[in-house]
Design a protein around this motif. Structure first.
Motif, short mmCIF file in Angstrom:
data_model
loop_
_atom_site.label_atom_id
_atom_site.label_comp_id
_atom_site.label_asym_id
_atom_site.label_seq_id
_atom_site.Cartn_x
_atom_site.Cartn_y
_atom_site.Cartn_z
N GLU A 1 0.86 -1.17 0.00
CA GLU A 1 0.00 0.00 0.00
C GLU A 1 0.91 1.23 0.00
N LEU A 2 0.83 2.02 -1.07
CA LEU A 2 1.67 3.21 -1.21
C LEU A 2 0.89 4.47 -0.87
N SER A 3 1.58 5.44 -0.31
CA SER A 3 0.96 6.76 -0.14
C SER A 3 0.97 7.44 -1.50
N LEU A 4 0.20 8.48 -1.63
CA LEU A 4 0.12 9.22 -2.89
C LEU A 4 1.47 9.82 -3.25
N VAL A 5 2.19 10.33 -2.26
CA VAL A 5 3.49 10.94 -2.52
C VAL A 5 4.51 9.88 -2.96
N GLU A 6 4.46 8.69 -2.36
CA GLU A 6 5.36 7.61 -2.77
C GLU A 6 5.05 7.16 -4.20
N SER B 1 -1.87 21.27 -0.10
CA SER B 1 -0.44 21.51 0.07
C SER B 1 0.43 20.41 -0.55
N PHE B 2 -0.16 19.62 -1.44
CA PHE B 2 0.54 18.44 -1.96
C PHE B 2 1.84 18.79 -2.68
N TYR C 1 17.81 9.84 1.99
CA TYR C 1 17.05 9.54 3.20
C TYR C 1 15.84 8.67 2.88
N VAL C 2 15.38 7.94 3.88
CA VAL C 2 14.13 7.20 3.79
C VAL C 2 13.08 8.08 4.45
N VAL C 3 12.05 8.41 3.69
CA VAL C 3 11.02 9.34 4.16
C VAL C 3 9.72 8.55 4.33
N ARG C 4 9.19 8.57 5.54
CA ARG C 4 7.95 7.85 5.84
C ARG C 4 6.94 8.82 6.46
N SER C 5 5.72 8.39 6.55
CA SER C 5 4.69 9.22 7.17
C SER C 5 5.05 9.49 8.63
N MET D 1 -1.70 6.91 -16.17
CA MET D 1 -1.62 8.34 -15.89
C MET D 1 -0.18 8.81 -16.00
N SER D 2 0.00 9.99 -16.57
CA SER D 2 1.33 10.59 -16.62
C SER D 2 1.66 11.17 -15.25
N PHE D 3 2.92 11.54 -15.08
CA PHE D 3 3.35 12.19 -13.85
C PHE D 3 2.51 13.44 -13.58
N ASP D 4 2.35 14.30 -14.60
CA ASP D 4 1.60 15.54 -14.44
C ASP D 4 0.13 15.30 -14.12
N GLU D 5 -0.47 14.29 -14.74
CA GLU D 5 -1.88 13.97 -14.45
C GLU D 5 -2.03 13.52 -13.00
N LEU D 6 -1.11 12.68 -12.54
CA LEU D 6 -1.18 12.20 -11.16
C LEU D 6 -0.91 13.33 -10.18
N LEU D 7 0.05 14.20 -10.50
CA LEU D 7 0.34 15.35 -9.65
C LEU D 7 -0.89 16.26 -9.54
N ASN D 8 -1.54 16.54 -10.66
CA ASN D 8 -2.74 17.39 -10.63
C ASN D 8 -3.87 16.75 -9.84
N GLU D 9 -4.03 15.45 -9.99
CA GLU D 9 -5.06 14.73 -9.22
C GLU D 9 -4.76 14.83 -7.73
N ALA D 10 -3.50 14.64 -7.36
CA ALA D 10 -3.11 14.73 -5.95
C ALA D 10 -3.32 16.15 -5.42
N TYR D 11 -2.93 17.13 -6.22
CA TYR D 11 -3.07 18.53 -5.81
C TYR D 11 -4.55 18.90 -5.62
N ASN D 12 -5.42 18.35 -6.45
CA ASN D 12 -6.86 18.61 -6.31
C ASN D 12 -7.41 18.01 -5.02
N ARG D 13 -6.79 16.96 -4.53
CA ARG D 13 -7.25 16.30 -3.30
C ARG D 13 -6.61 16.88 -2.04
N ILE D 14 -5.35 17.29 -2.15
CA ILE D 14 -4.58 17.76 -0.99
C ILE D 14 -3.95 19.11 -1.37
#
Length: 156
Positions: free
Chosen positions: A24-29, A64-65, A80-84, A49-62
């Motif tokens: 299970e991946l987070s949207l940012v991952e 400060s994405f 670094y390893v970045v986790r929630s 989905m392209s990178f830009d399409e996914l970024l726009n979808e994420a931005y519409n949901r969050i």
């Protein structure tokens, strides 16, 4: 490109590092792995989905994405390893080596460059991070550029 992406679906505290189970991946991952060409994400019609399409979808949901992603990508690129950091009341927890190998030494709170930060929030973040034996940082994005401020307790 090191691992530590996602978490095994349905397993609360995994005991091993490599899995054949569903992750299970987070949207940012997911966005980061799409940008690196390591993952394909399909929309509801089954179209990739392209990178830009996914970024726009994420931005519409969050809202400060974009800032969250800029900080995530920058820290990943630095190795670094970045986790929630949700369980610690922050945006991210940051590891040098990875969960299960070490405890996260840092908590990161992400802000946009024009945001006003209430001093009481800084005290709250500092006390919380100190109580879980972690240092806390602000990740501030201004004009698409990530900057960091590390806070330490000072005793005069």
């Amino acid at each position: 490109m090191d691992g530590f992406y996602g978490k095994p679906f349905g397993i609360k505290k995994p005991e091993r590092r490599e899995y054949n189970e569903v992750l299970e991946l987070s949207l940012v991952e997911a966005l980061y792995l799409v940008e690196k060409g390591k993952l394909s994400v399909l929309n509801s019609e089954g179209k990739e989905m392209s990178f830009d399409e996914l970024l726009n979808e994420a931005y519409n949901r969050i809202k400060s994405f974009k800032s969250l992603y800029i900080i995530y990508r920058d820290l990943r690129e630095k190795g670094y390893v970045v986790r929630s950091g949700l369980k610690f009341g922050s945006d991210y927890s940051l590891y040098r080596h990875g969960p299960g190998i070490e405890h996260a030494p840092y908590l990161i709170h992400v802000y946009e460059g024009d945001e006003i930060i209430d001093p009481i929030e800084l005290v709250r973040m500092g006390r919380l991070s100190h109580s879980v034996k972690k240092k806390f940082m602000l990740g501030i994005v201004r004009n698409g550029i990530p900057n960091y401020i590390l806070f330490k307790w000072y005793k005069p």
